[in-house]
Design an enzyme around this catalytic site. Structure first.
Site, mmCIF file in Angstrom:
data_model
loop_
_atom_site.group_PDB
_atom_site.id
_atom_site.type_symbol
_atom_site.label_atom_id
_atom_site.label_comp_id
_atom_site.label_asym_id
_atom_site.label_seq_id
_atom_site.Cartn_x
_atom_site.Cartn_y
_atom_site.Cartn_z
ATOM 1 C CG ASP A 104 48.780 39.536 39.505
ATOM 2 O OD1 ASP A 104 48.909 39.869 41.170
ATOM 3 O OD2 ASP A 104 47.795 40.098 38.866
ATOM 4 C CE1 TYR A 143 38.041 40.551 35.909
ATOM 5 C CE2 TYR A 143 36.573 40.489 37.668
ATOM 6 C CZ TYR A 143 36.750 41.137 36.591
ATOM 7 O OH TYR A 143 36.355 42.349 35.791
ATOM 8 C CB ALA A 190 40.037 31.780 35.958
ATOM 9 C CG ASP A 191 43.157 36.338 34.487
ATOM 10 O OD1 ASP A 191 44.111 36.736 35.046
ATOM 11 O OD2 ASP A 191 41.967 37.052 34.246
ATOM 12 C CD GLN A 192 44.195 38.162 39.285
ATOM 13 O OE1 GLN A 192 45.073 38.597 40.552
ATOM 14 N NE2 GLN A 192 43.355 39.101 39.411
ATOM 15 C CG HIS A 231 42.992 38.526 30.689
ATOM 16 N ND1 HIS A 231 41.076 39.799 30.867
ATOM 17 C CD2 HIS A 231 43.423 39.772 31.317
ATOM 18 C CE1 HIS A 231 41.948 40.900 30.800
ATOM 19 N NE2 HIS A 231 43.132 40.583 30.786
HETATM 20 N N1 LIG Z 1 37.661 43.259 39.963
HETATM 21 C C1 LIG Z 1 39.001 42.929 39.475
HETATM 22 N N2 LIG Z 1 38.985 41.937 40.672
HETATM 23 C C2 LIG Z 1 40.228 41.105 39.893
HETATM 24 N N3 LIG Z 1 40.874 40.602 39.650
HETATM 25 C C3 LIG Z 1 40.890 41.835 38.705
HETATM 26 C C4 LIG Z 1 39.527 43.174 37.861
HETATM 27 N N4 LIG Z 1 39.389 43.181 37.732
HETATM 28 C C5 LIG Z 1 40.404 42.896 36.566
HETATM 29 N N5 LIG Z 1 41.494 42.097 37.379
HETATM 30 C C6 LIG Z 1 42.897 41.753 36.958
HETATM 31 O O1 LIG Z 1 43.618 42.301 36.384
HETATM 32 C C7 LIG Z 1 44.513 41.280 35.432
HETATM 33 C C8 LIG Z 1 44.035 42.806 33.989
HETATM 34 O O2 LIG Z 1 45.078 42.211 33.358
HETATM 35 P P1 LIG Z 1 44.758 43.161 31.830
HETATM 36 O O3 LIG Z 1 45.608 41.990 30.400
HETATM 37 O O4 LIG Z 1 43.726 43.549 31.585
HETATM 38 O O5 LIG Z 1 45.456 44.270 31.963
HETATM 39 P P2 LIG Z 1 46.254 45.434 32.014
HETATM 40 O O6 LIG Z 1 48.026 45.376 32.349
HETATM 41 O O7 LIG Z 1 45.475 46.653 32.817
HETATM 42 O O8 LIG Z 1 46.421 45.555 30.255
HETATM 43 P P3 LIG Z 1 45.760 45.877 29.505
HETATM 44 O O9 LIG Z 1 45.215 47.616 29.455
HETATM 45 O O10 LIG Z 1 46.455 45.605 28.669
HETATM 46 O O11 LIG Z 1 44.213 45.569 29.966
HETATM 47 C C9 LIG Z 1 43.537 40.762 34.645
HETATM 48 O O12 LIG Z 1 44.221 39.244 35.430
HETATM 49 C C10 LIG Z 1 42.346 40.124 35.367
HETATM 50 O O13 LIG Z 1 41.890 39.059 36.436
#
Ligand SMILES: Nc1ncnc2c1ncn2[C@@H]1O[C@H](COP(=O)(O)OP(=O)(O)OP(=O)(O)O)[C@@H](O)[C@H]1O
Length: 339
Positions: free
Chosen positions: A110, A287, A289-291, A311
């Site tokens: 990502d 999900y 959406a934020d990505q 997010h």
């Molecule tokens: N079930 C899912 N399906 C698709 N995307 C997911 C799912 N769960 C989480 N994500 C994606 O994963 C990402 C998680 O980001 P986040 O900042 O929470 O994660 P991280 O890098 O693990 O750090 P942190 O531990 O700080 O939360 C987000 O972009 C979210 O959209």
């Protein structure tokens, strides 16, 4: 140098800042990295993302170690800051990074994908870690949902799965290749008619004794095609992604198998989320959406999402720090994200 505050969000702010810095050539320092998380500071997965993006754009980094709450990232000094971002000469090349145990491979991808708009030449990233890790997009979500939506909008990228890696051992391997790309503006406001629905259900091979892959997919609607697979991996694990392709969009509902949770429950949870999505008018799932936000910021356009998650909110604030304005229009049951 752009001074960023990472305290309101998680690793997503780290990944977005890396990508935007590589694209714009603007160096940054991020402070208060993941301050509100139970394990604040950079984790292995975030250090791996920094290492991977730094390799692609020849960045100098400082303060990058597990637990660090502040780090710096300075992309290639040769970049001509007056040039159009697409011509700024971010290099390509190849990089191999161990994300470590089950640190998420798709999340490191990502951080790399948006850099496509500023590449001179292709790059290849070979990563080792968790392909299907907790709190992250499982591999089939990345491959079957996110990548197709981005490819549809001009991203020239491809991914190969070499080996699955489940929580907690990881050991998965995947390769991402990205070519210099010009993105089309997003017009993902109506999803249109559903054209296909597929349940991708995967489990480590020892779980075939209990028919885990079949049982996860069992609650999928009759209309769904089912693809089950058993794979070699360093530890047991399973994942289910229900991918719905529509005329103008793709949405995904991903769940991981867990100790003590019946495989049928994993499937039911994904189906419940899919049905809620189909009851609403959003064009992408919450999900995606934020990505998609960094890509919408770079290419412009509109995306209709189910809601403003934390997010989405924190990512929009970070994009503004790089001069990209994304606005949110509350439409009641949906929100329109525009740039
Ligand atoms: N079930 C899912 N399906 C698709 N995307 C997911 C799912 N769960 C989480 N994500 C994606 O994963 C990402 C998680 O980001 P986040 O900042 O929470 O994660 P991280 O890098 O693990 O750090 P942190 O531990 O700080 O939360 C987000 O972009 C979210 O959209």
């Amino acid at each position: 140098m752009n001074i960023l505050d990472g305290g309101e969000g998680g690793g997503q702010l780290v990944r977005t800042a890396l990508a935007l810095s590589a694209v714009t050539g603007e160096p940054f320092r991020m402070r208060h990295v993941r301050r509100a998380r139970a394990n604040p500071g950079l984790q292995a997965q975030h250090c791996a993302a920094i290492e991977a993006v730094a390799a692609v754009c020849n960045a100098e980094t400082g303060g990058v170690e597990v637990g660090s709450e502040s780090f710096t990232f300075e992309p290639n000094e040769d970049i001509d800051e007056d040039a159009d971002p697409a011509d700024q000469g971010v290099l390509g090349g190849s990089v191999s990074v161990e994300v470590g145990t089950a640190g998420s491979v798709p999340l490191v991808f990502d951080a790399l994908l948006p850099v496509a708009v500023a590449l001179d030449e292709s790059f290849t990233a070979r990563l080792e870690g968790g392909t299907d890790a907790k709190w992250a997009p499982p591999f089939d979500y990345f491959r079957r949902v996110k990548l197709p939506v981005l490819q549809e909008h001009g991203l020239d990228a491809d991914v190969t799965l070499n080996r699955r890696g489940f929580y907690p051992r990881g050991g998965g391997k995947a390769t991402l290749t990205v070519e210099p790309s010009t993105l089309d503006a997003f017009d993902v406001t109506e999803r249109g008619e559903r054209e296909s629905l597929t349940a991708y259900s995967v489990a480590e091979e020892s779980e075939s004794e209990d028919d885990v892959a079949e049982r996860q997919a069992e609650p999928a609607p009759d209309a769904a095609d089912v693809e089950t697979e058993y794979v070699e991996a360093d530890c047991s694990g399973s994942a289910l992604v229900l991918a719905a392709e529509y005329e103008h969009s793709t949405a995904g509902f991903a769940e991981l198998g867990e100790m003590g949770v019946e495989p049928e429950t994993v499937g039911e949870n994904a189906v419940e989320r899919f049905e809620a999505f189909e009851d609403g008018d959003a064009a992408v799932d919450e999900y995606l959406a934020d990505q998609l936000l960094p890509f919408v910021a770079l290419a412009g356009g509109e995306v209709r999402a189910p809601e403003v998650t934390s997010h989405v909110e924190t990512c929009i604030d970070l994009l503004a720090e790089f001069g990209y304005d994304v606005t949110v229009e509350d439409e009641g049951d949906t929100v329109l994200l525009s740039a």
